[in-house]
Design a protein around this motif. Sequence first.
Motif, mmCIF file in Angstrom:
data_model
loop_
_atom_site.group_PDB
_atom_site.id
_atom_site.type_symbol
_atom_site.label_atom_id
_atom_site.label_comp_id
_atom_site.label_asym_id
_atom_site.label_seq_id
_atom_site.Cartn_x
_atom_site.Cartn_y
_atom_site.Cartn_z
ATOM 1 N N THR A 31 3.410 1.603 7.650
ATOM 2 C CA THR A 31 4.271 1.536 8.822
ATOM 3 C C THR A 31 5.472 2.398 8.492
ATOM 4 O O THR A 31 6.125 2.182 7.476
ATOM 5 C CB THR A 31 4.711 0.088 9.115
ATOM 6 O OG1 THR A 31 3.553 -0.713 9.284
ATOM 7 C CG2 THR A 31 5.554 0.014 10.358
ATOM 8 N N GLN A 32 5.744 3.414 9.327
ATOM 9 C CA GLN A 32 6.766 4.383 8.968
ATOM 10 C C GLN A 32 8.093 4.196 9.685
ATOM 11 O O GLN A 32 9.131 4.438 9.108
ATOM 12 C CB GLN A 32 6.234 5.795 9.175
ATOM 13 C CG GLN A 32 5.069 6.070 8.246
ATOM 14 C CD GLN A 32 4.661 7.515 8.234
ATOM 15 O OE1 GLN A 32 5.357 8.384 8.738
ATOM 16 N NE2 GLN A 32 3.527 7.794 7.645
ATOM 17 N N VAL A 33 8.086 3.815 10.940
ATOM 18 C CA VAL A 33 9.328 3.603 11.694
ATOM 19 C C VAL A 33 9.060 2.479 12.689
ATOM 20 O O VAL A 33 7.956 2.337 13.188
ATOM 21 C CB VAL A 33 9.761 4.876 12.450
ATOM 22 C CG1 VAL A 33 10.990 4.612 13.303
ATOM 23 C CG2 VAL A 33 10.035 6.015 11.486
ATOM 24 N N GLY A 34 10.069 1.677 12.974
ATOM 25 C CA GLY A 34 9.889 0.584 13.923
ATOM 26 C C GLY A 34 9.470 -0.686 13.213
ATOM 27 O O GLY A 34 9.713 -0.878 12.035
ATOM 28 N N SER A 35 8.806 -1.557 13.934
ATOM 29 C CA SER A 35 8.418 -2.857 13.400
ATOM 30 C C SER A 35 6.903 -2.997 13.408
ATOM 31 O O SER A 35 6.256 -2.760 14.424
ATOM 32 C CB SER A 35 9.040 -3.958 14.256
ATOM 33 O OG SER A 35 8.635 -5.225 13.817
ATOM 34 N N GLY A 36 6.356 -3.380 12.266
ATOM 35 C CA GLY A 36 4.912 -3.598 12.169
ATOM 36 C C GLY A 36 4.492 -3.699 10.722
ATOM 37 O O GLY A 36 5.204 -3.272 9.814
ATOM 38 N N ASN A 37 3.332 -4.266 10.504
ATOM 39 C CA ASN A 37 2.816 -4.455 9.152
ATOM 40 C C ASN A 37 1.842 -3.352 8.789
ATOM 41 O O ASN A 37 1.077 -2.882 9.635
ATOM 42 C CB ASN A 37 2.108 -5.810 9.044
ATOM 43 C CG ASN A 37 3.040 -6.959 9.303
ATOM 44 O OD1 ASN A 37 4.191 -6.945 8.894
ATOM 45 N ND2 ASN A 37 2.555 -7.966 9.993
ATOM 46 N N ALA A 38 1.865 -2.969 7.526
ATOM 47 C CA ALA A 38 0.858 -2.045 7.022
ATOM 48 C C ALA A 38 -0.475 -2.788 6.974
ATOM 49 O O ALA A 38 -0.514 -4.016 6.948
ATOM 50 C CB ALA A 38 1.247 -1.553 5.634
ATOM 51 N N GLY A 39 -1.570 -2.073 6.992
ATOM 52 C CA GLY A 39 -2.892 -2.700 6.985
ATOM 53 C C GLY A 39 -3.383 -3.016 5.578
ATOM 54 O O GLY A 39 -2.736 -2.711 4.583
ATOM 55 N N ASP A 40 -4.554 -3.623 5.535
ATOM 56 C CA ASP A 40 -5.210 -3.934 4.262
ATOM 57 C C ASP A 40 -6.114 -2.780 3.854
ATOM 58 O O ASP A 40 -6.676 -2.081 4.701
ATOM 59 C CB ASP A 40 -6.082 -5.189 4.396
ATOM 60 C CG ASP A 40 -5.267 -6.437 4.687
ATOM 61 O OD1 ASP A 40 -4.137 -6.542 4.172
ATOM 62 O OD2 ASP A 40 -5.763 -7.294 5.429
ATOM 63 N N ILE A 41 -6.283 -2.608 2.538
ATOM 64 C CA ILE A 41 -7.258 -1.673 1.991
ATOM 65 C C ILE A 41 -8.276 -2.507 1.229
ATOM 66 O O ILE A 41 -7.916 -3.226 0.291
ATOM 67 C CB ILE A 41 -6.606 -0.642 1.056
ATOM 68 C CG1 ILE A 41 -5.582 0.193 1.821
ATOM 69 C CG2 ILE A 41 -7.685 0.245 0.426
ATOM 70 C CD1 ILE A 41 -4.777 1.133 0.947
ATOM 71 N N ILE A 42 -9.530 -2.424 1.653
ATOM 72 C CA ILE A 42 -10.596 -3.189 1.013
ATOM 73 C C ILE A 42 -11.607 -2.200 0.447
ATOM 74 O O ILE A 42 -12.164 -1.380 1.182
ATOM 75 C CB ILE A 42 -11.281 -4.132 2.024
ATOM 76 C CG1 ILE A 42 -10.250 -5.110 2.603
ATOM 77 C CG2 ILE A 42 -12.447 -4.857 1.377
ATOM 78 C CD1 ILE A 42 -10.718 -5.828 3.834
ATOM 79 N N ILE A 43 -11.813 -2.257 -0.867
ATOM 80 C CA ILE A 43 -12.762 -1.379 -1.545
ATOM 81 C C ILE A 43 -13.902 -2.227 -2.086
ATOM 82 O O ILE A 43 -13.677 -3.180 -2.833
ATOM 83 C CB ILE A 43 -12.100 -0.636 -2.735
ATOM 84 C CG1 ILE A 43 -10.825 0.102 -2.304
ATOM 85 C CG2 ILE A 43 -13.102 0.279 -3.418
ATOM 86 C CD1 ILE A 43 -11.038 1.246 -1.354
ATOM 87 N N ASN A 44 -15.120 -1.893 -1.701
ATOM 88 C CA ASN A 44 -16.312 -2.543 -2.231
ATOM 89 C C ASN A 44 -17.190 -1.447 -2.820
ATOM 90 O O ASN A 44 -17.945 -0.793 -2.104
ATOM 91 C CB ASN A 44 -17.044 -3.316 -1.138
ATOM 92 C CG ASN A 44 -18.247 -4.062 -1.660
ATOM 93 O OD1 ASN A 44 -18.550 -4.018 -2.851
ATOM 94 N ND2 ASN A 44 -18.937 -4.744 -0.773
ATOM 95 N N ALA A 45 -17.045 -1.208 -4.128
ATOM 96 C CA ALA A 45 -17.818 -0.180 -4.826
ATOM 97 C C ALA A 45 -18.757 -0.865 -5.812
ATOM 98 O O ALA A 45 -18.309 -1.654 -6.639
ATOM 99 C CB ALA A 45 -16.890 0.777 -5.554
ATOM 100 N N THR A 46 -20.038 -0.568 -5.715
ATOM 101 C CA THR A 46 -21.025 -1.240 -6.563
ATOM 102 C C THR A 46 -21.068 -0.680 -7.977
ATOM 103 O O THR A 46 -21.468 -1.386 -8.901
ATOM 104 C CB THR A 46 -22.424 -1.143 -5.935
ATOM 105 O OG1 THR A 46 -22.758 0.231 -5.737
ATOM 106 C CG2 THR A 46 -22.469 -1.881 -4.607
ATOM 107 N N THR A 48 10.322 -1.982 9.438
ATOM 108 C CA THR A 48 10.414 -3.379 9.033
ATOM 109 C C THR A 48 9.031 -3.989 9.198
ATOM 110 O O THR A 48 8.348 -3.734 10.192
ATOM 111 C CB THR A 48 11.422 -4.163 9.894
ATOM 112 O OG1 THR A 48 11.024 -4.095 11.262
ATOM 113 C CG2 THR A 48 12.823 -3.622 9.737
ATOM 114 N N GLY A 49 8.600 -4.709 8.208
ATOM 115 C CA GLY A 49 7.277 -5.306 8.230
ATOM 116 C C GLY A 49 6.761 -5.465 6.821
ATOM 117 O O GLY A 49 7.369 -4.991 5.864
ATOM 118 N N ASP A 50 5.645 -6.130 6.683
ATOM 119 C CA ASP A 50 5.049 -6.370 5.372
ATOM 120 C C ASP A 50 4.124 -5.229 5.002
ATOM 121 O O ASP A 50 3.410 -4.688 5.836
ATOM 122 C CB ASP A 50 4.258 -7.683 5.377
ATOM 123 C CG ASP A 50 5.154 -8.879 5.600
ATOM 124 O OD1 ASP A 50 6.327 -8.841 5.172
ATOM 125 O OD2 ASP A 50 4.690 -9.853 6.205
ATOM 126 N N ALA A 51 4.131 -4.907 3.707
ATOM 127 C CA ALA A 51 3.214 -3.902 3.188
ATOM 128 C C ALA A 51 1.871 -4.531 2.948
ATOM 129 O O ALA A 51 1.712 -5.721 2.902
ATOM 130 C CB ALA A 51 3.755 -3.310 1.893
#
Length: 84
Positions: A47-62, A81-84
Amino acid sequence: MTLSGASRLGAESMDCCGAGSVGDAGNISVATGKLLLTGNSQIVTSTQVGSGNAGDIIINATDEVRLSESRLASESIAFATGDA
């Protein structure tokens, strides 16, 4: 999956509507045998400007996950402003 040479896979909430804008970045999900990131490549949610949360990164590598001079990041940056 291979990212190299300053490649970027990103999900971002950016300032499109001014400082009061609101919105979350998206999530990134990668399912693969091998994940190789080299040469300043990156997987990022932010999230770069304004209000909002960054997303999740999910890695599933076998088999393998390898980063060389690269990064995985979930971040709230600049004037956001928001959660990382």
